[in-house]
Design a protein around this motif. Structure first.
Motif, PDB file in Angstrom:
ATOM      1  N   GLU A 647       0.864  -1.202   0.000  1.00  0.00           N
ATOM      2  CA  GLU A 647       0.000   0.000   0.000  1.00  0.00           C
ATOM      3  C   GLU A 647       0.892   1.241   0.000  1.00  0.00           C
ATOM      4  OE1 GLU A 647      -3.973   1.118   2.387  1.00  0.00           O
ATOM      5  OE2 GLU A 647      -2.150   1.258   3.604  1.00  0.00           O
ATOM      6  N   ILE A 648       0.808   2.025  -1.071  1.00  0.00           N
ATOM      7  CA  ILE A 648       1.629   3.238  -1.143  1.00  0.00           C
ATOM      8  C   ILE A 648       0.836   4.499  -0.771  1.00  0.00           C
ATOM      9  CG2 ILE A 648       3.162   2.251  -2.881  1.00  0.00           C
ATOM     10  CD1 ILE A 648       1.665   3.950  -4.974  1.00  0.00           C
ATOM     11  N   MET A 649      -0.492   4.395  -0.819  1.00  0.00           N
ATOM     12  CA  MET A 649      -1.405   5.454  -0.379  1.00  0.00           C
ATOM     13  C   MET A 649      -2.607   4.769   0.240  1.00  0.00           C
ATOM     14  SD  MET A 649      -1.499   8.143  -3.558  1.00  0.00           S
ATOM     15  CE  MET A 649      -0.060   9.077  -4.039  1.00  0.00           C
ATOM     16  N   PRO A 650      -3.347   5.466   1.086  1.00  0.00           N
ATOM     17  CA  PRO A 650      -4.529   4.827   1.672  1.00  0.00           C
ATOM     18  C   PRO A 650      -5.457   4.285   0.593  1.00  0.00           C
ATOM     19  CG  PRO A 650      -4.062   6.885   2.808  1.00  0.00           C
ATOM     20  CD  PRO A 650      -3.120   6.812   1.648  1.00  0.00           C
ATOM     21  N   GLY A 651      -5.657   2.958   0.620  1.00  0.00           N
ATOM     22  CA  GLY A 651      -6.541   2.319  -0.337  1.00  0.00           C
ATOM     23  C   GLY A 651      -5.930   2.059  -1.693  1.00  0.00           C
ATOM     24  N   LYS A 652      -4.637   2.310  -1.860  1.00  0.00           N
ATOM     25  CA  LYS A 652      -3.996   2.137  -3.173  1.00  0.00           C
ATOM     26  C   LYS A 652      -2.812   1.179  -3.023  1.00  0.00           C
ATOM     27  CE  LYS A 652      -5.332   6.730  -4.842  1.00  0.00           C
ATOM     28  NZ  LYS A 652      -6.075   7.131  -3.642  1.00  0.00           N
ATOM     29  N   ASP A 653      -3.008  -0.044  -3.536  1.00  0.00           N
ATOM     30  CA  ASP A 653      -1.973  -1.083  -3.453  1.00  0.00           C
ATOM     31  C   ASP A 653      -1.361  -1.324  -4.821  1.00  0.00           C
ATOM     32  OD1 ASP A 653      -2.905  -1.262  -0.908  1.00  0.00           O
ATOM     33  OD2 ASP A 653      -3.931  -3.194  -1.165  1.00  0.00           O
ATOM     34  N   GLY A 654      -0.080  -1.693  -4.811  1.00  0.00           N
ATOM     35  CA  GLY A 654       0.615  -2.069  -6.024  1.00  0.00           C
ATOM     36  C   GLY A 654       1.368  -3.372  -5.816  1.00  0.00           C
ATOM     37  N   LEU A 655       1.709  -4.013  -6.928  1.00  0.00           N
ATOM     38  CA  LEU A 655       2.415  -5.292  -6.839  1.00  0.00           C
ATOM     39  C   LEU A 655       3.921  -5.060  -6.860  1.00  0.00           C
ATOM     40  CD1 LEU A 655       2.570  -8.389  -6.859  1.00  0.00           C
ATOM     41  CD2 LEU A 655       2.441  -8.266  -9.375  1.00  0.00           C
ATOM     42  N   LEU A 684       6.804   2.100 -10.986  1.00  0.00           N
ATOM     43  CA  LEU A 684       7.387   1.973 -12.322  1.00  0.00           C
ATOM     44  C   LEU A 684       6.363   2.226 -13.423  1.00  0.00           C
ATOM     45  CD1 LEU A 684       9.605  -1.236 -11.887  1.00  0.00           C
ATOM     46  CD2 LEU A 684      10.275   1.170 -11.655  1.00  0.00           C
ATOM     47  N   ASP A 685       5.122   1.745 -13.205  1.00  0.00           N
ATOM     48  CA  ASP A 685       4.154   1.852 -14.292  1.00  0.00           C
ATOM     49  C   ASP A 685       2.755   1.605 -13.732  1.00  0.00           C
ATOM     50  OD1 ASP A 685       3.194   2.226 -16.840  1.00  0.00           O
ATOM     51  OD2 ASP A 685       3.568   0.159 -17.486  1.00  0.00           O
ATOM     52  N   VAL A 686       1.733   2.126 -14.481  1.00  0.00           N
ATOM     53  CA  VAL A 686       0.324   1.857 -14.179  1.00  0.00           C
ATOM     54  C   VAL A 686      -0.309   1.405 -15.488  1.00  0.00           C
ATOM     55  CG1 VAL A 686      -1.870   2.772 -13.346  1.00  0.00           C
ATOM     56  CG2 VAL A 686       0.292   3.647 -12.394  1.00  0.00           C
ATOM     57  N   ASP A 687      -0.863   0.174 -15.496  1.00  0.00           N
ATOM     58  CA  ASP A 687      -1.425  -0.314 -16.756  1.00  0.00           C
ATOM     59  C   ASP A 687      -2.830   0.245 -16.991  1.00  0.00           C
ATOM     60  OD1 ASP A 687      -3.217  -1.747 -15.216  1.00  0.00           O
ATOM     61  OD2 ASP A 687      -2.207  -3.672 -15.477  1.00  0.00           O
ATOM     62  N   LYS A 688      -3.466  -0.169 -18.075  1.00  0.00           N
ATOM     63  CA  LYS A 688      -4.772   0.377 -18.455  1.00  0.00           C
ATOM     64  C   LYS A 688      -5.851   0.055 -17.433  1.00  0.00           C
ATOM     65  CE  LYS A 688      -3.846   0.312 -23.429  1.00  0.00           C
ATOM     66  NZ  LYS A 688      -4.273  -0.240 -24.756  1.00  0.00           N
ATOM     67  N   GLN A 689      -5.668  -1.037 -16.700  1.00  0.00           N
ATOM     68  CA  GLN A 689      -6.642  -1.398 -15.667  1.00  0.00           C
ATOM     69  C   GLN A 689      -6.363  -0.706 -14.333  1.00  0.00           C
ATOM     70  OE1 GLN A 689      -5.253  -3.959 -17.724  1.00  0.00           O
ATOM     71  NE2 GLN A 689      -7.116  -3.662 -18.955  1.00  0.00           N
ATOM     72  N   LYS A 691      -3.603  -1.091 -12.550  1.00  0.00           N
ATOM     73  CA  LYS A 691      -2.723  -1.879 -11.688  1.00  0.00           C
ATOM     74  C   LYS A 691      -1.331  -1.274 -11.687  1.00  0.00           C
ATOM     75  CE  LYS A 691      -5.268  -6.181 -12.444  1.00  0.00           C
ATOM     76  NZ  LYS A 691      -5.215  -7.588 -12.937  1.00  0.00           N
ATOM     77  N   MET A 692      -0.773  -1.172 -10.493  1.00  0.00           N
ATOM     78  CA  MET A 692       0.517  -0.489 -10.336  1.00  0.00           C
ATOM     79  C   MET A 692       1.647  -1.501 -10.187  1.00  0.00           C
ATOM     80  SD  MET A 692      -0.489   2.692  -7.804  1.00  0.00           S
ATOM     81  CE  MET A 692      -1.233   1.646  -6.554  1.00  0.00           C
ATOM     82  N   LYS A 693       2.749  -1.190 -10.864  1.00  0.00           N
ATOM     83  CA  LYS A 693       3.954  -2.024 -10.796  1.00  0.00           C
ATOM     84  C   LYS A 693       4.997  -1.280  -9.980  1.00  0.00           C
ATOM     85  CE  LYS A 693       7.464  -4.231 -13.718  1.00  0.00           C
ATOM     86  NZ  LYS A 693       7.952  -4.435 -15.110  1.00  0.00           N
ATOM     87  N   LEU A 694       5.454  -1.930  -8.892  1.00  0.00           N
ATOM     88  CA  LEU A 694       6.391  -1.304  -7.966  1.00  0.00           C
ATOM     89  C   LEU A 694       7.752  -1.985  -8.037  1.00  0.00           C
ATOM     90  CD1 LEU A 694       4.019  -1.108  -4.850  1.00  0.00           C
ATOM     91  CD2 LEU A 694       4.370   0.644  -6.619  1.00  0.00           C
TER      92      LEU A 694
END
Length: 713
Positions: A647-655, A684-689, A691-694
């Motif tokens: 979780e990098i922000m409240p309610g926002k998780d990345g893989l 690193l990136d956020v895809d079209k859906q 989803k965050m890549k960490l």
């Protein structure tokens, strides 16, 4: 029914219709004025005869808006129209000030004018029709009246003058005045402008008068159709020419001498009173009430003539000044240490103690009217206690005079307030008049400017105000324009003209005339002389404080305004307000959110910086959008065989994939991370859906490559 109608064109295709004979037929006069879907019912009733001992016109004017006119039900417990709102009082005053000078001086019957908004068009302001409706009701009655009059709004929009503009167009206006007049003269002006020149103001009034002439003519034609051109006869005043001659012979020279002696208001009043008492005593004991009443009336006439003649013949005023001199001025800021801003402004025998209080959005004033409703972030309240004039008077709250004077000062200062981005505060100014002898409303403008600058509000420019007077002799054509009038000069003069402005130009004005035949040349000269006086007062004010303070007072509350995307408003508030209430409870700050377009405007209000910073941090954490390339302090939420969700922000998780945890190859997640661990990661990136890549490894030093190959023999 004998329904009679009269209509006229405003000159641009829009029409106004006046109808009589259908509604309220038991009143002395009644009309319905209609423009678009806006309809006003105006009635007038005046008693036959007058009360004994009354030497003035007991006139009451009431304007009221019916909520049904706008298809609304009133708020409050009773759910019905209650006492007049400030807005309704201000319109009532505008009509009163235009009508009152038009009645014969010796007409003293109880007279009541009532104007009701019975149908409302949201794009047509009813206030510019109220004076026309009231005058038309009198025109179709048999009540003596030296009218008709009418009132119009004149505004300059996109460089062109417009009469009675639509509400939607007024937002672009650079000046806006309500002007009342007869076929020949102007009797009242009130309005505001964006620092315009004196010439621009005169041009606007002239343009308005042309429209007034058309409306007056329509009323005259309506009166002829109704058959009310002959008015009732009356006899409301006793007279005694011999007594009048006695009063003048015995008192005129004494009054003239006192008027010329340069005494204070109190001393002058005592001396005038002694002259009157001596004269009444000379008549002997046992004089009847009528003789006593007439003696006082004629003595007032003596004062009126003597003071005016002194000014016209010798150029000397009651306090010894010439016509252009402004009384001595002193001022002080920061007088009240606990207030957010304060000032004392004294001009001669007029003094205002003014405070500025800074509040949050929760302190906004809710306006719930039939035509005007919404919220107000700038309030100015004017108080006029009895002791300011040395009188004993019960405190019954703000009357119509206080509301009107406060509104003029509010118009003036509103024009120089900074925009919402520079000033998120709700501002309340309170002017307490501690002494009064001439134009306490203008003292309020000056004191309000000083207090705003003392509070650190970044006003666009300081504003000063001056009250001008006029004394004329219609027989000889002589006239004198008076700068900074006294209370007596206001009462005995022919004009009360208040003008406020900055160094660049006029921002507001209020003018009332009591004479016929004011020439445009005189009005122009009065404005020029007023500018001279305004700039003098402004220079005196600058000696005390010349610009807003760099920062607010240490004890003043702080407000930070944030803009967030609309999609995050719900997240900041939380289910049932849980999140925002928790933030307010834990940080000690007051937080409000307003949806404006596609954005949310968040205001954070607190009395210390730590609370502000804590609340800002938590809101930013909720509402900020993740940025590719940014580094975050993340928290491990769950462990998976292929990596961890952070979780990098409240309610926002990345893989955080297993391959992005470290530079060395990891075969398994066992023992590498556990839930609750905190670590620095980069997005690193956020895809079209979405989803965050960490990655964690890109933030770690890259290990050097080891060369293990053996060199050949």
């Amino acid at each position: 029914m004998n329904v009679i109608k009269k209509s006229f064109d405003l000159g641009d295709g829009r029409t106004i219709e006046i109808e009589t004979g259908k509604l309220a037929k038991q009143a002395d006069g009644s009309v319905v004025v209609k423009m678009g879907d806006t309809m006003l019912l105006a009635t007038v009733v005046s008693t036959v005869g007058a009360k004994a001992g009354v030497d003035f016109l007991p006139l009451s004017v009431d304007y009221q808006e019916k909520y049904a006119a706008a298809g609304r039900i009133p708020g409050g417990f009773l759910r019905r129209e209650a006492r007049l709102s400030d807005y309704e009082v201000l319109i009532s005053r505008l009509v009163d000030r235009a009508l009152r000078p038009m009645f014969p001086e010796d007409y003293h019957s109880d007279t009541q004018v009532m104007i009701s908004l019975i149908s409302s068009d949201k794009n047509i302001m009813p206030d510019c029709l109220a004076g026309l409706a009231a005058s038309a009701a009198i025109a179709v009655s048999d009540i003596p009246f030296n009218g008709p009059i009418s009132e119009v709004r004149v505004a300059k929009i996109d460089g062109q003058f417009v009469i009675n503009p639509y509400v939607s167009d007024l937002e672009r206006a650079t000046m806006e005045f309500l002007v009342a007049g007869t076929e020949n003269d102007i009797v009242m002006v009130e309005g505001e402008a964006d620092e315009i020149s004196e010439a621009d103001m005169v041009e606007a009034i002239e343009f308005a008068h042309k429209a007034i002439i058309v409306q007056v003519q329509a009323q005259k034609e309506l009166a002829e159709l109704v058959g009310k051109t002959v008015k009732r006869t009356y006899s409301h005043e006793d007279s005694n020419p011999e007594l009048k001659e006695q009063v003048y012979a015995a008192t005129y020279d004494k009054v003239y001498a006192i008027a010329k002696s340069n005494t204070s208001k109190q001393e002058r009043g005592d001396q005038f009173g002694a002259i009157l008492m001596d004269f009444i005593a000379s008549l002997g004991e046992g004089i009847d009430d009528v003789t006593g009443f007439l003696s006082k009336k004629y003595f007032h006439d003596v004062q009126y003539d003597a003071i005016r003649n002194l000014v016209l013949d010798e150029g000397i005023r009651l306090d010894g000044r010439d016509v252009r001199t402004v009384r001595p001025i002193w001022s002080e800021v920061g007088y009240l240490p606990a207030a957010h801003g304060s000032a004392v402004f004294t001009r001669g025998e007029t003094q205002s103690l003014t405070t500025v209080t800074l509040g949050s959005k929760d302190d906004e004033q809710m306006i719930d009217g039939a035509f005007v409703n919404g919220y107000n972030k700038f309030l100015l309240h004017y108080n006029f206690p009895g002791f300011s004039t040395g009188e004993v008077r019960p405190n019954r709250g703000a009357g119509r005079r206080e509301i009107g004077h406060g509104n003029l000062a509010m118009r003036s200062l509103k024009k120089v307030l900074p925009g919402l981005e520079e000033n998120p505060y709700t501002i309340r100014i309170v002017s307490d008049i501690l002494e009064s002898n001439g134009s306490s409303s203008m003292a309020t403008v000056c004191a309000g400017t000083l207090a705003l600058m003392d509070a650190g509000i970044k006003i666009k420019a300081p504003v000063s105000g001056i009250a001008m007077g006029l004394i004329t002799d219609e027989k000889t054509g002589k006239y004198a324009i008076l700068s900074d009038i006294l209370g007596d000069e206001d009462h005995l003069g022919d004009m009360d003209f208040k003008v406020t402005g900055t160094e660049k130009g006029i921002v507001a004005c209020q003018m009332d005339l009591k004479i016929n035949g004011l020439k445009w040349e005189v009005l122009t000269n009065a404005l020029i002389q007023a500018k001279e006086a305004r700039l003098h007062i402004l220079n005196e004010m600058k000696k005390t404080i010349s610009a807003p303070r760099e920062d607010y007072k240490a004890h003043a509350p702080r407000i930070v305004s944030l803009t967030i995307d609309k999609e995050f408003i719900g997240a900041v508030i939380g289910p049932g307000g849980k999140i925002i209430q928790e933030m307010q409870r834990e940080t000690g700050a007051s937080i409000s959110i307003e949806e404006v377009g596609n954005k949310g405007i968040v205001e954070i209000f607190a009395d210390n910086k730590a609370a502000i910073d804590a609340a800002v941090g938590r809101i930013n954490a909720i509402a900020a959008k993740p940025e590719i390339g940014a580094t975050y302090d993340g928290k491990v939420k769950s462990i998976m065989p292929f990596g961890a969700f952070v979780e990098i922000m409240p309610g926002k998780d990345g893989l955080l994939h297993i391959s992005e945890i470290a530079w060395e190859r990891l075969e398994t997640m066992d023992g590498v991370l556990k839930e609750g661990d905190r670590l620095q990661v980069k997005l690193l990136d956020v895809d079209k859906q979405g989803k965050m890549k960490l990655s964690r490894k890109v933030l770690l030093p890259r290990p050097e490559k080891k060369d293990n190959a053996e060199k050949p023999a």
